[in-house]
Design a protein around this motif. Structure first.
Motif, PDB file in Angstrom:
ATOM      1  N   ALA A   1       0.870  -1.386  -0.134  1.00 58.67           N
ATOM      2  CA  ALA A   1       0.064  -0.012   0.003  1.00 58.67           C
ATOM      3  C   ALA A   1       0.866   1.196  -0.084  1.00 58.67           C
ATOM      4  CB  ALA A   1      -0.908  -0.075   1.180  1.00 58.67           C
ATOM      5  N   GLU A   2       1.867   1.312   0.839  1.00 59.48           N
ATOM      6  CA  GLU A   2       2.925   2.564   0.722  1.00 59.48           C
ATOM      7  C   GLU A   2       3.391   2.551  -0.387  1.00 59.48           C
ATOM      8  OE1 GLU A   2       5.421   1.562   4.031  1.00 59.48           O
ATOM      9  OE2 GLU A   2       3.797   1.645   5.703  1.00 59.48           O
ATOM     10  N   LEU A   3       3.868   1.349  -1.171  1.00 59.49           N
ATOM     11  CA  LEU A   3       4.648   1.449  -2.458  1.00 59.49           C
ATOM     12  C   LEU A   3       3.542   1.995  -3.574  1.00 59.49           C
ATOM     13  CD1 LEU A   3       7.020   0.621  -4.139  1.00 59.49           C
ATOM     14  CD2 LEU A   3       6.112  -1.417  -4.364  1.00 59.49           C
ATOM     15  N   GLU A   4       2.429   1.513  -3.292  1.00 65.24           N
ATOM     16  CA  GLU A   4       1.076   2.093  -4.462  1.00 65.24           C
ATOM     17  C   GLU A   4       1.139   3.692  -4.229  1.00 65.24           C
ATOM     18  OE1 GLU A   4      -2.943   0.846  -6.083  1.00 65.24           O
ATOM     19  OE2 GLU A   4      -2.768   0.934  -3.774  1.00 65.24           O
ATOM     20  N   ALA A   5       1.210   4.223  -2.879  1.00 61.04           N
ATOM     21  CA  ALA A   5       1.054   5.594  -2.687  1.00 61.04           C
ATOM     22  C   ALA A   5       2.161   6.237  -3.256  1.00 61.04           C
ATOM     23  CB  ALA A   5       1.038   5.752  -1.172  1.00 61.04           C
ATOM     24  N   SER A   6       3.465   5.886  -3.017  1.00 62.18           N
ATOM     25  CA  SER A   6       4.655   6.703  -3.441  1.00 62.18           C
ATOM     26  C   SER A   6       4.980   6.454  -4.913  1.00 62.18           C
ATOM     27  CB  SER A   6       5.654   5.858  -2.503  1.00 62.18           C
ATOM     28  OG  SER A   6       5.988   4.675  -2.985  1.00 62.18           O
ATOM     29  N   LYS A   7       4.408   5.341  -5.519  1.00 66.06           N
ATOM     30  CA  LYS A   7       4.870   5.114  -7.164  1.00 66.06           C
ATOM     31  C   LYS A   7       6.309   4.639  -7.295  1.00 66.06           C
ATOM     32  CE  LYS A   7       0.579   6.446  -8.420  1.00 66.06           C
ATOM     33  NZ  LYS A   7      -0.292   5.473  -8.824  1.00 66.06           N
ATOM     34  N   ASP A   8       6.910   4.180  -6.174  1.00 63.80           N
ATOM     35  CA  ASP A   8       8.301   3.774  -6.107  1.00 63.80           C
ATOM     36  C   ASP A   8       8.458   2.563  -6.932  1.00 63.80           C
ATOM     37  OD1 ASP A   8       9.070   6.000  -4.649  1.00 63.80           O
ATOM     38  OD2 ASP A   8       9.380   4.858  -2.795  1.00 63.80           O
ATOM     39  N   PHE A   9       7.354   2.087  -7.365  1.00 66.25           N
ATOM     40  CA  PHE A   9       7.501   0.708  -8.313  1.00 66.25           C
ATOM     41  C   PHE A   9       8.129   1.279  -9.729  1.00 66.25           C
ATOM     42  CE2 PHE A   9       3.241   1.904  -8.105  1.00 66.25           C
ATOM     43  CZ  PHE A   9       2.718   2.446  -9.412  1.00 66.25           C
ATOM     44  N   GLU A  10       8.120   2.390 -10.055  1.00 67.54           N
ATOM     45  CA  GLU A  10       8.506   3.019 -11.372  1.00 67.54           C
ATOM     46  C   GLU A  10      10.151   2.968 -11.212  1.00 67.54           C
ATOM     47  OE1 GLU A  10       6.663   6.646 -11.935  1.00 67.54           O
ATOM     48  OE2 GLU A  10       4.735   5.920 -12.221  1.00 67.54           O
ATOM     49  N   ILE A  11      10.779   2.957 -10.425  1.00 65.92           N
ATOM     50  CA  ILE A  11      12.243   2.773  -9.927  1.00 65.92           C
ATOM     51  C   ILE A  11      12.609   1.718 -10.738  1.00 65.92           C
ATOM     52  CG2 ILE A  11      14.111   2.808  -8.514  1.00 65.92           C
ATOM     53  CD1 ILE A  11      12.441   4.496  -6.505  1.00 65.92           C
ATOM     54  N   ASP A  12      12.096   0.698 -10.699  1.00 63.37           N
ATOM     55  CA  ASP A  12      12.340  -0.615 -11.154  1.00 63.37           C
ATOM     56  C   ASP A  12      11.941  -0.904 -12.750  1.00 63.37           C
ATOM     57  OD1 ASP A  12      13.758  -1.589  -9.025  1.00 63.37           O
ATOM     58  OD2 ASP A  12      11.891  -2.078  -8.081  1.00 63.37           O
ATOM     59  N   GLY A  13      11.147   0.208 -13.253  1.00 63.58           N
ATOM     60  CA  GLY A  13      10.917   0.111 -14.570  1.00 63.58           C
ATOM     61  C   GLY A  13       9.155  -0.424 -14.804  1.00 63.58           C
ATOM     62  N   CYS A  14       8.496  -0.514 -13.933  1.00 61.11           N
ATOM     63  CA  CYS A  14       7.281  -1.080 -13.960  1.00 61.11           C
ATOM     64  C   CYS A  14       5.938   0.010 -13.871  1.00 61.11           C
ATOM     65  CB  CYS A  14       6.927  -1.878 -12.691  1.00 61.11           C
ATOM     66  SG  CYS A  14       8.075  -3.336 -12.620  1.00 61.11           S
ATOM     67  N   SER A  15       5.109  -0.019 -14.639  1.00 62.23           N
ATOM     68  CA  SER A  15       4.321   0.990 -14.755  1.00 62.23           C
ATOM     69  C   SER A  15       3.216   0.862 -13.871  1.00 62.23           C
ATOM     70  CB  SER A  15       3.680   0.897 -16.279  1.00 62.23           C
ATOM     71  OG  SER A  15       2.946  -0.361 -16.588  1.00 62.23           O
ATOM     72  N   THR A  16       3.028  -0.524 -13.366  1.00 63.18           N
ATOM     73  CA  THR A  16       1.699  -0.735 -12.301  1.00 63.18           C
ATOM     74  C   THR A  16       2.450  -1.237 -10.978  1.00 63.18           C
ATOM     75  OG1 THR A  16       0.943  -2.636 -13.417  1.00 63.18           O
ATOM     76  CG2 THR A  16       0.054  -0.353 -13.905  1.00 63.18           C
ATOM     77  N   LEU A  17       1.644  -1.323  -9.816  1.00 65.94           N
ATOM     78  CA  LEU A  17       1.893  -2.076  -9.075  1.00 65.94           C
ATOM     79  C   LEU A  17       1.838  -3.767  -9.082  1.00 65.94           C
ATOM     80  CD1 LEU A  17       2.726  -2.446  -5.628  1.00 65.94           C
ATOM     81  CD2 LEU A  17       0.151  -2.219  -5.107  1.00 65.94           C
ATOM     82  N   ASN A  18       0.883  -4.053  -9.808  1.00 70.76           N
ATOM     83  CA  ASN A  18       0.628  -5.308 -10.185  1.00 70.76           C
ATOM     84  C   ASN A  18       1.768  -5.999 -10.980  1.00 70.76           C
ATOM     85  OD1 ASN A  18      -0.365  -7.549 -11.632  1.00 70.76           O
ATOM     86  ND2 ASN A  18      -2.483  -7.294 -10.638  1.00 70.76           N
ATOM     87  N   ALA A  19       2.342  -5.102 -11.984  1.00 71.52           N
ATOM     88  CA  ALA A  19       3.416  -5.632 -12.678  1.00 71.52           C
ATOM     89  C   ALA A  19       4.790  -5.704 -11.948  1.00 71.52           C
ATOM     90  CB  ALA A  19       3.796  -4.466 -13.820  1.00 71.52           C
TER      91      ALA A  19
END
Length: 356
Positions: free
Chosen positions: A45-63
């Protein structure tokens, strides 16, 4: 997120693994697992709010979940959906972090948010969490579904209408039996369930058959009684019936094969001669044991397909009148002892009985 409850659950599990008995270890491990599942969902949930998944080149949390946590699409979707539950329902999040409810309970709350609504789920959240603490996920699901049925009665009619749109029932032949598939509407399914429950009830305390055996045997008895009643409509003058076609040579070879198996079970039977296999109409070829079973319980009609020394004809040359060949007559057949006949019937019953 306060990590203390999760850490406490892990410490308890670690301590129990050293000194606890098997029961205590199993409970402690499950509680720690449930607490870690909740902590993971909160971290997502914290990762979704911060959008930090984009650091790893992913466009969505699911990816990100699929690539970084190595989950398939279904697992990733279920995990991501649980994030919303722990964010929107604080009492559920607290119970989950403390290891008091499992990930399966959280998935029920996912269903509640989707089908009942956030306002109603918050209104009854305390009650639902209490049910989750004390009961399995299935009991919690029935509780949530009951609230849905009370507050959204129109959904019940919608489900009934959708069920009628996709109803179907098929029975398809396979090499080892028949495959039943389909979908029944609410009323037809309820009738079938009631009939199957009735015909598959145990005969008594000495009935050791499994539930699957009782259901199939009960259905077989029911179908046999319907076919034997003569109440079904005729097709070109013939009542519906099950047909088996076999050459005389095939019947003789099958009879000898089964005789050897029943009277000399300790010896390997002689190889079957290369005869044309018997055929069950609508299904395909059947073996000698099943053929002999049908011979014991069926009416037999003989068709002349060739004369002595002649070749097989494409059309019937002559037909003998039908004669009954019931089990009582089979038991009196020349050259077959009563013990051999009973063994044959048991072997044939096993041949047509589904394995469990």
């Amino acid at each position: 997120m306060d990590p203390a409850p999760t850490i406490d659950a892990m410490r308890t599990a670690a301590r129990t693994l050293r000194v606890g008995d098997a029961r205590e270890r199993a409970v402690a491990i499950q509680r720690a697992k449930d607490a870690l599942d909740a902590a993971q969902a909160i971290a997502l949930a914290e990762l979704e709010a911060s959008k930090d998944f984009e650091i790893d080149g992913c466009s969505t949390l699911n990816a990100w979940v699929r690539t970084q946590l190595r989950m398939n699409a279904g697992q990733a979707t279920a995990l991501v959906r649980s994030v919303g539950v722990l964010r929107d329902l604080p009492l559920v999040a607290e119970a989950a972090v403390n290891g008091q409810i499992s990930a399966a309970h959280v998935r029920v709350f996912v269903y509640g948010l989707a089908h009942v609504g956030l306002d109603l789920m918050r209104m009854h959240e305390e009650l639902f969490v209490q049910v989750a603490r004390e009961h399995e996920p299935g009991e919690l699901f029935e509780t949530v579904k009951h609230l849905k049925d009370r507050t959204h009665p129109d959904d019940l009619d919608d489900a009934w209408e959708k069920g009628m749109d996709k109803q179907d029932f098929q029975v398809n032949a396979l090499p080892d039996g028949w495959h039943v598939t389909g979908f029944l509407n609410t009323t037809t399914g309820a009738k079938l369930k009631k009939v199957l429950d009735s015909v598959s009830a145990p005969d008594g305390p000495e009935d050791t058959r499994s539930g699957s055996e009782r259901r199939v045997q009960g259905l077989d008895d029911l179908l046999s009684s319907i076919l034997g009643s003569g109440s079904l409509p005729s097709d070109k003058g013939l009542k519906p019936h099950v047909s088996v076609f076999a050459d005389a040579d095939t019947v003789a070879a099958a009879a000898e094969r089964v005789r050897q198996q029943t009277e000399e079970p300790y010896l390997r039977p002689d190889p079957m001669p290369p005869t044309e296999p018997a055929t069950l109409a609508g299904h395909g070829a059947i073996g000698p044991n099943l053929l002999m079973y049908f011979m014991c319980i069926s009416e037999v009609t003989a068709f002349l397909m060739k004369t002595d020394g002649g070749t097989r004809q494409a059309q019937v040359l002559n037909a003998r009148p039908r004669r009954n060949h019931r089990p009582s007559a089979a038991r009196q057949a020349p050259g077959r002892s009563p013990a051999a006949t009973k063994s044959l019937e048991r072997r044939a019953q096993r041949a047509v009985r589904p394995t469990t």
